[in-house]
Design an enzyme around this catalytic site. Structure first.
Site, PDB file in Angstrom:
ATOM      1  N   HIS A  44       0.818  -1.206   0.000  1.00  0.00           N
ATOM      2  CA  HIS A  44       0.000   0.000   0.000  1.00  0.00           C
ATOM      3  C   HIS A  44       0.853   1.256   0.000  1.00  0.00           C
ATOM      4  O   HIS A  44       0.508   2.256  -0.638  1.00  0.00           O
ATOM      5  CB  HIS A  44      -0.932  -0.008   1.215  1.00  0.00           C
ATOM      6  N   TYR A  47       4.334   0.559  -3.083  1.00  0.00           N
ATOM      7  CA  TYR A  47       4.041   0.294  -4.496  1.00  0.00           C
ATOM      8  C   TYR A  47       5.119  -0.619  -5.102  1.00  0.00           C
ATOM      9  O   TYR A  47       5.560  -0.434  -6.235  1.00  0.00           O
ATOM     10  CB  TYR A  47       3.973   1.602  -5.293  1.00  0.00           C
ATOM     11  N   GLU A  88      -8.431   7.967  -4.666  1.00  0.00           N
ATOM     12  CA  GLU A  88      -7.785   6.923  -3.872  1.00  0.00           C
ATOM     13  C   GLU A  88      -8.803   5.854  -3.501  1.00  0.00           C
ATOM     14  O   GLU A  88     -10.013   6.074  -3.526  1.00  0.00           O
ATOM     15  CB  GLU A  88      -7.158   7.506  -2.601  1.00  0.00           C
ATOM     16  N   HIS A  90     -10.319   2.871  -0.796  1.00  0.00           N
ATOM     17  CA  HIS A  90     -10.466   2.400   0.578  1.00  0.00           C
ATOM     18  C   HIS A  90     -11.225   1.080   0.527  1.00  0.00           C
ATOM     19  O   HIS A  90     -12.233   0.873   1.209  1.00  0.00           O
ATOM     20  CB  HIS A  90     -11.187   3.441   1.451  1.00  0.00           C
ATOM     21  N   ASP A 264      -0.771  15.124   5.143  1.00  0.00           N
ATOM     22  CA  ASP A 264      -1.826  14.478   5.918  1.00  0.00           C
ATOM     23  C   ASP A 264      -1.318  13.162   6.493  1.00  0.00           C
ATOM     24  O   ASP A 264      -0.343  12.587   6.022  1.00  0.00           O
ATOM     25  CB  ASP A 264      -3.067  14.243   5.053  1.00  0.00           C
ATOM     26  N   SER A 531      -4.231  -0.081  -5.818  1.00  0.00           N
ATOM     27  CA  SER A 531      -4.776  -0.977  -4.809  1.00  0.00           C
ATOM     28  C   SER A 531      -4.701  -2.401  -5.342  1.00  0.00           C
ATOM     29  O   SER A 531      -5.420  -2.757  -6.282  1.00  0.00           O
ATOM     30  CB  SER A 531      -6.235  -0.608  -4.481  1.00  0.00           C
TER      31      SER A 531
END
Length: 730
Positions: A44, A47, A88, A90, A264, A531
């Site tokens: 994750h 990569y 992105e 999740h 972040d 992902s």
């Protein structure tokens, strides 16, 4: 291998990777260091199976302000403004706890955008679930839709577009991809690189707890299987009201020029944010975890470093300005503490009350993970199974109604009506009113931007290269339908286990398709997400590259909708549309999916996009809609339903190209625009004339498959999913 060192396997590291860590440290790592390495060396974060492939993507462009490597990409839109955007995933958290997984996915992508100094102005989402007749799929769908609505609505950012597909391979591994678009003053934007030896490191936002610990290494870098409910504690818990305060606080700090850099805290928490900031700036960072505000007083240093608690940001601040920063945080009731210092050591040092508990070279932690070459092998057969749901010998009319009622094609109004799509007063075109969302940007000189997000995993499974090219073309076509020219692209590559030959081949081919399509269209890739390991007990998901694109248009008032507007107007078909039943929704309903798709003509599609875009901008069209899922018959039905106006269409021009009646009606492929307007205007741009608008029925002449069906009937089929979803509690 000793019992002690076998801990690395539980954390997702291979024996070879562990040995490499020992080699780079010159000793065995302690528990704090091992936890940090396990996260930053996870798929994750590192990569490690895709980074080499991503180097193929074109990333340069005249309008690119920030490209890959930053929190989000950004493009110049004039008058000193830039639009930032990123998508992105999740996926794994949402498969375990759909409400919080989807909600925190939205929160995370918002932070990626305002970390640059851009105010979020729109959210889009791309969702994939198993078939709707599955109790599990309805549960995941319900939770994810509510989670997206809860977070976006609460924080006051409109959800303006998206897509939802239902396919059996997503049964155990749903996909939740969130895209955010933001607006920034270019001169006020900030990068994530730490700088300035002696500068302070300040943690802002919510307190740190145990939620999310191990998320990047356990959930996002491994296959899901039986017993995944036990992983529920690794899913983060979101608080949109806390994020709203944090957003305003960060934008004020950046507006006043008080921050050197900002990052972040997402996957891997403090470990990732501090490590990546240090790596980007070529510096070291010392952090004292005793200064971190905790929700649970007994947290160990490694837990603090890898916690993925939400609504947190890490900033670098000049020492003389720390008090000003803390004062702004106090004003917004956003927790803040000076927890570290930028150093010239090139090390990440973790301390507790001044006592050293971990020390690692930045280069080893962030960039030392080995990058792997894939071992792809093409699949010669369809590996996903087939299930017939349309009875053999169904009439053309019944086939159209079945397609319109198919969950992947049917109206998603019941879902997006749970989202606020107009808060912020920028939304010009609401969901389903046009092929792309249109947002006013009065601050810049361009007038408006358009945004679209697209992908079709089933077609990519049939041909990973061609299917990915189609996804890029569909995004470009959607923008063209509202008069927008693409400025940049972001992507989310959702695939199975890259260590297996077929998923590796799918990923390799898809990245090549993405690179070639963007190169030929002249659209730079400014960022994205990968992902992998999206697999369940029954196998991998469909390979699903999701593409998000942002474009500009001069006059939002001229943006075309998809609805037929006036009776008696001419209907035209523009572009290199060569319909085929291969990989189509009809092939799925018949249980006839197989390998192979026709290869797209990107140059011809680009020419058609330019022609449609120019006609829309000149106000020469009444409606514009791309031909997509379900083929031309479904596209015509959607236009008729939206405008409550019927049509009479003769598909003989497609028959003359060699199409069978069924291919002409229901065949799919890229490059097709369905347009309505004055006859001479359509002829002027080279559209093939196929009919006219009017009446309260859809009349389709297609040889022995000709039929007439009332608008009420097609609308009932198209809206049926909402009734089913409400009845099933989804």
């Amino acid at each position: 291998m000793t019992v002690e060192t076998a801990k690395h396997r539980e954390l997702g590291l291979t024996d070879a990777e562990y040995e490499l860590i020992v080699e780079q440290l010159g000793r065995e790592p302690n528990d704090v260091e091992l936890a940090m390495f396990s996260l930053l060396w996870s798929e994750h974060c590192a990569y490690k199976h895709s980074r080499k492939l991503l180097r193929r993507l074109p990333t340069e462009g005249e309008r690119v302000v920030m490209g890959p490597g930053e929190n989000a990409g950004a493009v110049d839109v004039g008058n000193g403004y830039a639009v930032a955007f990123k998508v992105e995933s999740h996926n794994h958290p949402s498969a375990v706890e759909p409400f919080q997984g989807a909600a925190t996915g939205v929160g995370g992508i918002l932070r990626d955008v305002f970390a640059l100094g851009a105010r979020p102005i729109a959210i889009l989402d791309s969702l994939r679930f198993g078939e709707l007749d599955s109790v599990r799929s309805r549960h995941l769908l319900d939770g994810a839709v509510r989670g997206i609505g809860h977070y976006g609505n609460s924080i006051g950012v409109p959800t303006v577009g998206g897509e939802i597909y239902f396919e059996a391979p997503y049964e155990h591994n749903c996909l939740v991809n969130a895209m955010c678009v933001g607006l920034a003053k270019t001169g006020k934007m900030v990068r994530a690189a730490a700088a300035g030896v002696g500068n302070a490191v300040v943690l802002m936002g919510a307190s740190t707890g145990r939620d999310g610990i191990g998320g990047a290494s356990v959930l996002a870098s491994a296959e899901l299987g039986d017993g995944d409910d036990a992983k529920r504690p690794t899913v983060q818990i979101g608080d949109p009201f806390e994020e709203s305060k944090l957003l305003e606080c960060c934008l004020e700090l950046l507006g006043k020029g008080l921050l050197v850099s900002l990052q972040d805290l997402g996957a891997a928490g403090l470990t990732s944010s501090a490590g990546e900031m240090a790596s980007a700036g070529g510096v070291g960072i010392d952090l004292d975890v005793a200064r971190v505000s905790l929700r649970e007083a007994d947290m160990e240093p490694f837990e603090i470093m890898v916690s993925e608690s939400q609504e947190r940001m890490l900033a670098v601040v000049e020492p003389a300005r720390v008090s000003e920063v803390l004062a702004v945080c106090e004003k917004w009731q956003t927790g803040a503490a000076e927890i570290g210092t930028v150093t010239d050591s090139s090390l990440i040092r973790v301390l507790r009350d001044g006592e050293l508990v971990g020390e690692m070279p930045v280069e080893a932690l962030v960039d030392g993970c080995p990058l792997y070459d894939l071992e792809p092998a093409a699949s010669e057969v369809w590996i996903y199974g087939n299930r017939r749901t349309l009875e053999e010998g169904a009439s053309a009319e019944d086939t159209l109604l079945a397609l319109l009622a198919s969950p992947s094609i049917a109206s998603k109004r019941w879902a997006f009506e749970q989202y606020d799509c107009v808060v912020g007063s920028r939304t010009v075109r609401r969901p389903e009113a046009a092929d792309a969302a249109v947002l006013q940007i009065p601050e810049a000189q361009i007038g408006a931007i358009a945004v679209s997000i697209d992908g079709n995993g089933r077609r990519v499974a049939c041909d990973p290269y061609a299917g990915t090219v189609e996804a890029v073309l569909e995004c470009a076509q959607n923008l063209a339908c509202v008069g927008a020219e693409p400025l940049g692209l972001t992507n989310c590559l959702n695939f199975g286990n890259p260590e297996k030959p077929v998923p590796a081949w799918q990923l390799d081919q898809a990245v090549s398709g993405l690179a070639d399509a963007c190169e030929q269209l002249g659209v730079p890739v400014v960022g994205g997400n990968v992902s992998l390991y999206n697999e369940g007990p029954e196998g991998p998901i469909y390979p699903t590259p999701v593409v998000g694109m942002v474009g500009e248009l001069p006059d939002p008032a001229k943006a075309c909708g998809s609805a037929f507007v006036n009776e008696g107007e001419t209907i035209g078909l523009l572009g290199p549309f060569e319909p085929s039943l291969a990989g189509s929704e009809l092939a799925k309903l018949r249980g006839e999916l197989d390998m192979g798709l026709p290869q797209p003509d990107v140059a011809a599609a680009a020419t058609a996009c330019a022609a449609a875009r120019d006609a829309v901008r000149a106000g020469k069209l009444s409606s514009a809609h791309d031909v997509s899922d379900g083929g031309l018959a479904c596209a015509l039905a959607e236009c008729a339903i939206a405008g409550s106006i019927g049509c009479r269409v003769d598909l003989q021009p497609l028959r003359e190209r060699g199409c069978s009646p069924e291919e002409a009606l229901f065949g799919e492929g890229p490059g097709g625009f369905l347009l309505s307007g004055a006859r001479d205007e359509l002829e002027a741009i080279g559209a093939t004339l196929i009919g006219e608008t009017g009446g309260d029925a859809i009349e389709l002449a297609a040889g022995d498959r000709s039929f007439t069906v009332g608008i009420d009937s097609v609308e009932g089929a198209w809206l049926s999913l909402g009734s089913q979803a409400e009845h099933d509690g989804a």
